[in-house]
Design a protein around this motif. Structure first.
Motif, PDB file in Angstrom:
ATOM      1  N   LEU A   1       1.410  -6.434   6.569  1.00 35.16           N
ATOM      2  CA  LEU A   1       0.949  -5.050   6.472  1.00 35.16           C
ATOM      3  C   LEU A   1       0.970  -4.375   7.840  1.00 35.16           C
ATOM      4  CD1 LEU A   1      -2.105  -5.594   4.095  1.00 35.16           C
ATOM      5  CD2 LEU A   1       0.123  -4.661   3.479  1.00 35.16           C
TER       6      LEU A   1
ATOM      7  N   LEU B   1      -7.010  -0.562   7.783  1.00 37.65           N
ATOM      8  CA  LEU B   1      -6.331  -0.047   6.597  1.00 37.65           C
ATOM      9  C   LEU B   1      -7.341   0.546   5.623  1.00 37.65           C
ATOM     10  CD1 LEU B   1      -3.984  -3.118   6.129  1.00 37.65           C
ATOM     11  CD2 LEU B   1      -3.419  -0.922   7.184  1.00 37.65           C
TER      12      LEU B   1
ATOM     13  N   ARG C   1       0.841  -1.199   0.000  1.00 33.94           N
ATOM     14  CA  ARG C   1       0.000   0.000   0.000  1.00 33.94           C
ATOM     15  C   ARG C   1       0.868   1.237   0.000  1.00 33.94           C
ATOM     16  NH1 ARG C   1      -1.914   2.439   4.950  1.00 33.94           N
ATOM     17  NH2 ARG C   1      -3.469   4.062   4.521  1.00 33.94           N
TER      18      ARG C   1
ATOM     19  N   TRP D   1      -3.397   0.469  -3.739  1.00 39.07           N
ATOM     20  CA  TRP D   1      -2.913  -0.871  -3.442  1.00 39.07           C
ATOM     21  C   TRP D   1      -2.276  -1.521  -4.668  1.00 39.07           C
ATOM     22  CZ3 TRP D   1      -3.080  -2.893   1.447  1.00 39.07           C
ATOM     23  CH2 TRP D   1      -3.841  -2.179   2.379  1.00 39.07           C
TER      24      TRP D   1
ATOM     25  N   ASP E   1      -0.103  -2.183  10.876  1.00 37.46           N
ATOM     26  CA  ASP E   1      -1.391  -1.927  11.520  1.00 37.46           C
ATOM     27  C   ASP E   1      -2.386  -3.081  11.377  1.00 37.46           C
ATOM     28  OD1 ASP E   1      -0.498   0.618  12.225  1.00 37.46           O
ATOM     29  OD2 ASP E   1      -1.294   1.529  10.401  1.00 37.46           O
TER      30      ASP E   1
END
Length: 441
Positions: A252, A383, A219, A224, A254
């Motif tokens: 990823l 996200l 990202r 994306w 978070d």
């Protein structure tokens, strides 16, 4: 999303669409990887079928709510007549065969109390504990509540969530009469929905990629990127099983707590045993219940006469084994032999012990284990532009086609809200990371 004007790309890891509701080839026949029953209460599923051009009246056999055992098995015969609710349930109870007066009173007491409670519990518990709390008889539990729970939640009553079970009963036994109807596919599941849905997406300007596995996501400020292909999108829907979604989320920032939550799900298998007999074989009913007893080698809980659903499958029976841990420990031939012997005994027909051919299909992670107090994730993630879709997301329903479609609708709503932000026109990707998960079309 396609109908709303999004440019949609679907990435499906398997060669065939449908995930756990897909078509497979068995002995030259196109069949399902497992037998599915829907309910008249599945409003979102029926709406989606109509959207992609499928007529539910033509594609599904509609039967009244019933729990019917073969006469030779000594079970019960419970059928709801086509009367307005709640009279259909009252008449069904009065007419039911194979239940003693104490059983009928227990059933009436349970449904009346559950309706008074609004079909809800303040504190979740197991279905077994709930049934004991309402003094349900051993016979009623064995012939009705246990098989209903296995069929709906694919989790044994000792470990199944009473809250979720009550939600299913609320929208079937406790709803209008048509909502309690049972809907059986007249054609293979691939033809019933995935093929039509893929065509709808493509006609709307989208793309459907089968046999393409997404291995990772990255990202940046503009959206994306899918790996390894490098395709770029404004938003992503992960329509994968929880363990596949966790794999994609693991790298990823978070998303670590969410990935850990998804990795914490337990699973239950479902086995379907196909048995082919001569074309002249026809059961008294399109489907009926069976009394399972793994200790006695009786594993099947329901048998379906596929010939009564689709004339092209005359003489073919499918037997479903839910929560199939005991059955999955046998090799395929041993299980098929045991199931055929069970049918011969249950239906009082010795010829059923020797089918022409048989095939056993097991989905080892067919559904999540629907246990009390299970915390299921929301569709939206931490996200921006990435959402989850699947039958395991937060819902009062168990892992069913309807809960998958409801989750998909919620995911689409979240994406469309994100798309409405003042940015360039967004393109959207939906990805299925493994053949075991349901594709969202």
């Amino acid at each position: 999303m396609a109908r709303a004007g999004c440019t949609v790309a679907l990435f499906e890891a398997a060669r065939a669409l449908g995930g756990r509701a897909r078509a497979v080839e068995v002995e030259g026949h196109i069949l399902d990887n497992g037998q599915h029953i829907m309910l008249g209460a599945y409003s979102e599923t029926l709406r989606m079928l109509r959207l992609v051009g499928v007529d539910p009246a033509a594609g599904l056999l509609r039967l009244p709510l019933q729990m019917r055992y073969p006469e030779a098995s000594g079970g019960m015969d419970f059928v709801a007549p086509r009367l307005p609710a709640p009279w259909h349930m009252l008449v069904a109870l009065l007419r039911a065969k194979g239940l003693e007066r104490a059983d009928k009173l227990a059933l009436a007491r349970f449904t009346t109390s559950a309706r008074w409670m609004g079909w809800q519990l303040n504190v979740d518990c197991s279905v077994a504990e709930l049934l004991e709390r309402f003094d349900q008889t051993e016979r009623l539990v064995r012939l009705m509540w246990r098989p209903l729970c296995l069929a709906a939640l694919n989790t044994p009553i000792e470990h199944a969530s009473a809250k979720v079970f009550l939600a299913v009963l609320r929208d079937s036994l406790g709803a209008r009469r048509a909502a309690s109807d049972m809907l059986l596919p007249r054609q293979n599941l691939g033809a019933l929905f995935p093929a039509a849905a893929a065509g709808y997406v493509q006609r709307s300007g989208g793309a459907v990629h089968t046999g393409e596995r997404v291995e990772g996501l990255t990202r940046d400020a503009d959206g994306w990127t899918l790996l390894p292909g490098g395709q770029r999108f404004d938003a992503v829907v992960l329509a994968t099983p929880p363990y596949q979604a966790a794999r994609l989320l693991a790298g990823l920032l978070d998303a670590q707590p969410l990935a850990e939550q998804l990795n914490g799900f337990g699973y239950e298998p479902i086995t379907t045993c196909y048995l082919q007999y001569g074309p002249g074989l026809r059961l008294p009913l399109p489907f009926c219940a069976l009394q399972d007893d793994p200790a006695a080698g009786h594993y099947g809980q329901f048998v379906f006469d596929r010939g009564q659903l689709d004339a092209g499958h005359a003489g073919l029976l499918s037997v479903v084994v839910s929560a199939a841990r005991d059955a999955s420990g046998l090799d395929q031939q041993a299980l098929a032999t045991a199931v055929a012997a069970q049918l011969a005994a249950s239906l009082g027909d010795p010829s059923l012990a020797t089918p022409v051919w048989s095939r056993v299909i097991t989905e080892k992670r067919a559904t999540f284990a629907c246990t009390p107090g299970l915390v299921r994730p929301a569709n939206e993630t931490p996200l921006p532009g990435l959402v989850l879709a699947g039958d395991y997301t937060a819902s009062d329903y168990p892992a069913t086609l309807e809960s998958a479609v409801r989750s998909a609708r919620a995911a689409a709503t979240a994406i469309l809200s994100f798309r409405a932000l003042p940015r360039k026109k967004r393109s959207l990707s939906q990805t299925d990371g493994g053949a075991g998960g349901p594709s969202v079309q």
